[in-house]
Design an enzyme around this catalytic site. Structure first.
Site, short mmCIF file in Angstrom:
data_model
loop_
_atom_site.label_atom_id
_atom_site.label_comp_id
_atom_site.label_asym_id
_atom_site.label_seq_id
_atom_site.Cartn_x
_atom_site.Cartn_y
_atom_site.Cartn_z
N CYS A 2 0.82 -1.15 -0.05
CA CYS A 2 0.18 0.25 0.08
C CYS A 2 0.89 1.43 0.25
O CYS A 2 1.85 1.45 0.68
CB CYS A 2 -0.83 -0.12 1.19
SG CYS A 2 -1.95 -1.39 1.40
N ARG A 27 3.88 -0.02 -4.88
CA ARG A 27 3.64 -0.70 -3.62
C ARG A 27 2.54 -1.38 -3.42
O ARG A 27 2.08 -2.33 -2.55
CB ARG A 27 3.41 0.32 -2.38
CG ARG A 27 4.91 1.24 -2.41
CD ARG A 27 4.55 2.27 -1.43
NE ARG A 27 4.64 1.75 0.08
CZ ARG A 27 5.77 1.50 0.88
NH1 ARG A 27 6.85 1.66 0.37
NH2 ARG A 27 5.65 0.72 1.96
N TRP A 74 -2.52 -2.75 -1.73
CA TRP A 74 -2.24 -4.14 -1.91
C TRP A 74 -3.37 -4.86 -0.94
O TRP A 74 -2.96 -4.54 0.49
CB TRP A 74 -0.69 -4.66 -1.53
CG TRP A 74 -0.30 -5.81 -1.87
CD1 TRP A 74 -0.12 -6.40 -3.17
CD2 TRP A 74 -0.30 -6.78 -1.08
NE1 TRP A 74 0.21 -7.61 -3.18
CE2 TRP A 74 0.19 -8.16 -1.62
CE3 TRP A 74 -0.26 -7.24 0.46
CZ2 TRP A 74 0.54 -9.35 -1.22
CZ3 TRP A 74 -0.14 -8.33 0.89
CH2 TRP A 74 0.44 -9.53 0.22
N ASN A 100 -1.79 1.63 5.80
CA ASN A 100 -0.94 0.75 5.27
C ASN A 100 -0.36 -0.29 6.21
O ASN A 100 -0.09 0.20 7.34
CB ASN A 100 0.42 1.36 4.62
CG ASN A 100 1.54 0.46 4.25
OD1 ASN A 100 1.27 -0.83 3.97
ND2 ASN A 100 2.81 0.62 4.29
N GLY A 101 -0.57 -1.38 6.14
CA GLY A 101 -0.34 -2.47 7.29
C GLY A 101 -1.44 -3.37 7.94
O GLY A 101 -2.30 -3.59 6.96
N GLU A 484 17.83 -17.24 -8.67
CA GLU A 484 17.34 -15.94 -9.08
C GLU A 484 16.58 -15.94 -10.34
O GLU A 484 15.61 -15.06 -10.75
CB GLU A 484 18.29 -14.96 -8.93
CG GLU A 484 18.26 -13.56 -9.30
CD GLU A 484 17.13 -12.69 -8.22
OE1 GLU A 484 16.74 -13.19 -7.47
OE2 GLU A 484 16.94 -11.69 -8.95
N LYS A 488 12.79 -14.70 -11.04
CA LYS A 488 12.24 -13.48 -11.68
C LYS A 488 11.29 -13.90 -12.96
O LYS A 488 10.33 -13.31 -13.36
CB LYS A 488 13.46 -12.91 -12.77
CG LYS A 488 14.47 -12.03 -12.30
CD LYS A 488 14.15 -10.96 -11.69
CE LYS A 488 13.71 -11.05 -10.49
NZ LYS A 488 14.42 -10.58 -9.31
N GLU A 491 7.70 -14.63 -11.18
CA GLU A 491 7.15 -13.16 -10.99
C GLU A 491 6.69 -12.49 -11.99
O GLU A 491 5.94 -11.81 -12.08
CB GLU A 491 8.45 -12.45 -10.04
CG GLU A 491 8.04 -11.06 -9.58
CD GLU A 491 9.41 -10.54 -9.01
OE1 GLU A 491 10.53 -10.92 -9.25
OE2 GLU A 491 9.23 -9.85 -8.01
N HIS A 507 18.40 -36.53 -8.70
CA HIS A 507 17.71 -36.96 -7.22
C HIS A 507 16.42 -36.82 -7.46
O HIS A 507 15.53 -36.61 -6.39
CB HIS A 507 18.31 -36.07 -6.11
CG HIS A 507 19.89 -36.72 -6.02
ND1 HIS A 507 20.12 -37.98 -5.62
CD2 HIS A 507 20.72 -35.89 -6.11
CE1 HIS A 507 21.69 -37.95 -5.65
NE2 HIS A 507 22.11 -36.64 -5.82
N LYS A 607 5.95 -4.14 -4.23
CA LYS A 607 7.49 -3.98 -4.01
C LYS A 607 7.77 -4.11 -2.53
O LYS A 607 8.83 -4.68 -2.53
CB LYS A 607 7.73 -2.58 -4.64
CG LYS A 607 9.30 -2.07 -4.76
CD LYS A 607 9.87 -2.93 -5.79
CE LYS A 607 11.36 -2.42 -5.80
NZ LYS A 607 12.25 -3.47 -6.48
O1 M6R Z 1 13.00 -4.94 -0.27
P1 M6R Z 1 13.56 -6.35 0.12
O2 M6R Z 1 14.91 -6.47 -0.62
O3 M6R Z 1 13.51 -6.69 1.55
O4 M6R Z 1 12.50 -7.44 -0.57
C1 M6R Z 1 12.72 -8.54 -0.52
C2 M6R Z 1 11.75 -9.41 -1.59
O5 M6R Z 1 10.53 -9.06 -1.28
C3 M6R Z 1 12.17 -8.84 -2.98
O6 M6R Z 1 13.47 -9.20 -3.38
C4 M6R Z 1 11.30 -9.81 -3.91
O7 M6R Z 1 11.71 -11.05 -3.93
C5 M6R Z 1 11.51 -9.17 -5.34
N1 M6R Z 1 10.17 -8.79 -5.77
C6 M6R Z 1 12.10 -10.06 -6.39
O8 M6R Z 1 12.34 -9.64 -7.67
#
Ligand code: M6R
Length: 612
Positions: A2, A27, A74, A100-101, A484, A488, A491, A507, A607
């Protein structure tokens, strides 16, 4: 999660509010809404979906108002509907709240308020706060700030709240607990927001707020108190980010822009880190040589992409500084009585500095006596504020939800920590450190080289747009890179994607391979232990079962069995991840575009993840 913005001042409030929401949409984008400070009754408009829906609804029917609050959501409690969108109002329509929260005791609060005659419109936890504030404001003779202090004492959970009342529409009141809120100080106008990006076009002067601080904002002044009403002296700082950094600058998406900013981000994170005596300069660690030598172990805490940077920290720090490193998913850490004490150094990695899982893990480690070092990209955010020391990465604002430049700079930052510890523990000499540092300095131009030759990879990616599943293989430092790459792709492309250690394939995961399954293999830079040859064997194994294998390989590597080869410049083994990650980011980006997905705001994500 949010985004929140508040404005009071001399201009029509709708412009800074909508502009602010646009900057904060990363956000959360399940709904957007505003409350404008029109006298007698507030003007409220809110719509499910992205900010564009709200803007379309607003059209030209915007009343004149020089104050207001805005929210981009969010969803947690209650689906992403118009009714659940913020702001939420009291039954008279005179008081509006954005949040927010999570309010953890909202059920009890709602029951109490309903028994006192309050009628609820939504399923959210936030609406209870609007009704509560309305009652408390009346009992405090119309003083919204006093009502906010009282409400915050009652509320449990994490929250940033902003409220406005039509009887005094130029006053905006905010409070924060475990959730971000910054104040922007303008000339005859003031701002509040989850993130400075919301008001960076108007002012570079910001004030950070502490835990449980209540801020009252008018066009000409701000005042801050604690929950008892004691005055708090504002801590002002200057925002160093440039307004243009928060814009797309000619790129079709923020993510693409941020991928292309990586050479600079990496270079900026390295600036000034080696002195003329070949010493790594990391004064901000605040650890004496003795304290470093006494360290028993390091625990890295992080989530998502930052966790992958943490995995790489383990390889580098153990190799260079000869100290045990454990890497933990922050969300799991505190639920298993971890063994930490005052000789443990905890490194909390977070781009946003607001990730609740990381923050709670950090607090747990702190209470057990560990020393906390934050690696963070966001100035004055909560995680660095609650840490003993902070090493800032210099990636600049990362707007796209998918983390790219923040990841590379996190890797650089933890490598610098590794080199510093190695030097202080007298494991590496100045000459050895200088040699590694010089290799690090070459990375920006090598990343540039990859980006200059990325077009064939983009074209190749489009050919896989209809695939249902992609597997990533890595060994040693290539394993976190594989994870990673898979993260990506999930996501952004909403595809099944998994990263595996090459040796684990036999395995179980090899059963996933069928005719035409794309497999991306990161060929190790190192011949040590025959690692590269072992990966070449893994490539043959999946190929024999029908996989189409894209191999990420250094220029000088001999590759066999590949369907396609993506070349990256040569680099020492530990540094290869900084290069090998870049094509995987481009692959995920291009796949998302080819599949028609929203690259910068992928579905269901936000984010900054400020809930546990
Ligand atoms: O702000 P942060 O680095 O603590 O965020 C951690 C994860 O939420 C963040 O890296 C998330 O996995 C990304 N959206 C991946 O691209």
């Amino acid at each position: 999660m949010c985004g929140i913005v508040g404005y009071t001042g001399k201009q029509s409030a709708i412009t800074p509010l909508i502009e602010g929401l646009r900057r904060l949409e990363y956000r959360g984008y399940d709904s957007a809404g505003i409350a404008l400070g029109t006298p007698n009754k507030l003007f409220i408009e809110k719509r499910a979906g992205k900010l564009a829906n709200l803007e379309a609804e607003l059209g030209v029917k915007i009343p004149t108002a020089q104050s207001g609050i805005g929210h981009t959501r969010w969803a947690t409690h209650g689906g992403p509907t118009d009714r659940n969108a913020h702001p939420h109002v009291d039954n008279e329509g005179k008081l509006a709240v954005i949040h927010n929260g999570i309010i953890e005791n909202y059920t009890q609060l709602r029951t109490e308020l309903e028994s006192r005659g309050h009628k609820f419109e939504s399923e959210t936890d936030t609406e209870s706060v609007a009704h509560l504030l309305s009652d408390l404001r009346k009992s405090h003779k119309g003083d919204l700030s006093a009502a906010m202090r009282e409400a915050a004492k009652y509320l449990r959970g994490s929250f940033t709240l902003l409220a406005i009342h039509s009887d005094a529409p130029t006053i905006i009141v905010g409070v924060r607990r475990n959730s971000p809120l910054v104040v922007g100080l303008g000339d005859g106008e003031n701002f509040m927001a989850s993130d400075v990006a919301a008001f960076i076009d108007y002012t570079k002067r910001a004030v950070e707020l502490g835990q449980d601080h209540v801020v009252t904002m008018t066009p000409s002044a701000i005042s801050i108190t604690d929950l008892e009403g004691n005055a708090v002296v504002p801590k002002e700082y200057e925002i160093t980010w440039d307004a243009s950094a928060a814009q797309k600058g000619g790129f079709s998406h923020f993510m693409l822009k941020e991928i292309f900013e990586q050479p600079k981000a990496v270079a900026d994170t390295l600036v000034g880190r080696l002195d003329e005596n070949n010493h790594i300069v990391l004064d901000e660690l605040h650890l004496s040589k003795q304290e470093i030598q006494n360290l028993k172990k390091i625990v890295v805490l992080a989530c998502g992409t930052a966790y992958h940077a943490g995995m790489l920290a383990k390889y580098a720090i153990e190799k260079w500084a000869k100290i045990t490193v454990e890497v933990e998913l922050a969300s799991e850490f505190r639920y298993r009585d971890p063994l930490i004490d005052s000789q443990t150094l905890v490194i909390a990695i977070s781009q946003s500095g607001e990730t609740m899982d990381t923050l709670m893990a950090l607090r747990h480690a702190k209470s057990a006596g560990a020393r906390i070092l934050a690696v963070c990209n966001t100035n004055s955010s909560t995680i660095p504020r609650e840490s003993d020391a902070v090493l800032y990465t210099h990636a600049g604002p990362e707007i796209a939800v998918a983390s790219t430049k923040a990841f590379l700079t996190q890797v650089i930052a933890v490598y610098l920590i590794g080199l510093h510890l190695a030097q202080e523990r007298v494991v590496l000499t100045g000459v050895q450190v200088k040699e590694i540092f010089n290799e690090l300095l070459e990375l920006p131009s090598k990343i540039e080289q990859i980006l200059e030759t990325v077009e064939p990879l983009r074209e190749l990616t489009r050919g896989f747009a209809q695939s249902t599943s992609v597997l990533f293989l890595g060994r040693n430092v290539g394993f976190p890179v594989a994870l990673e790459g898979a993260l990506k792709l999930k996501e952004l492309a909403y595809m099944h994607a998994e990263g595996f250690a090459g040796g684990e394939l036999k395995h179980g995961p090899i059963a996933l391979i069928e005719e035409g399954t794309p497999v991306i293999a990161i060929l190790p830079a190192s011949h040590e232990h025959g690692l590269d040859e072992k990966m070449l064997s893994n490539i043959q194994e999946v190929k024999a079962r029908g996989a189409l294998v894209i191999v990420i390989a250094q220029e000088s590597a001999v590759v066999t069995g590949a369907t396609h080869i993506i070349r990256i410049p040569d680099a020492p083994s530990l540094l290869q991840p900084v290069l090998a990650t870049v094509p995987l980011q481009v692959f995920a980006y291009e796949m998302a575009v080819a599949r028609g997905n929203d690259v910068d705001q992928p579905r269901n994500l936000a984010k900054s993840v400020t809930v546990e």
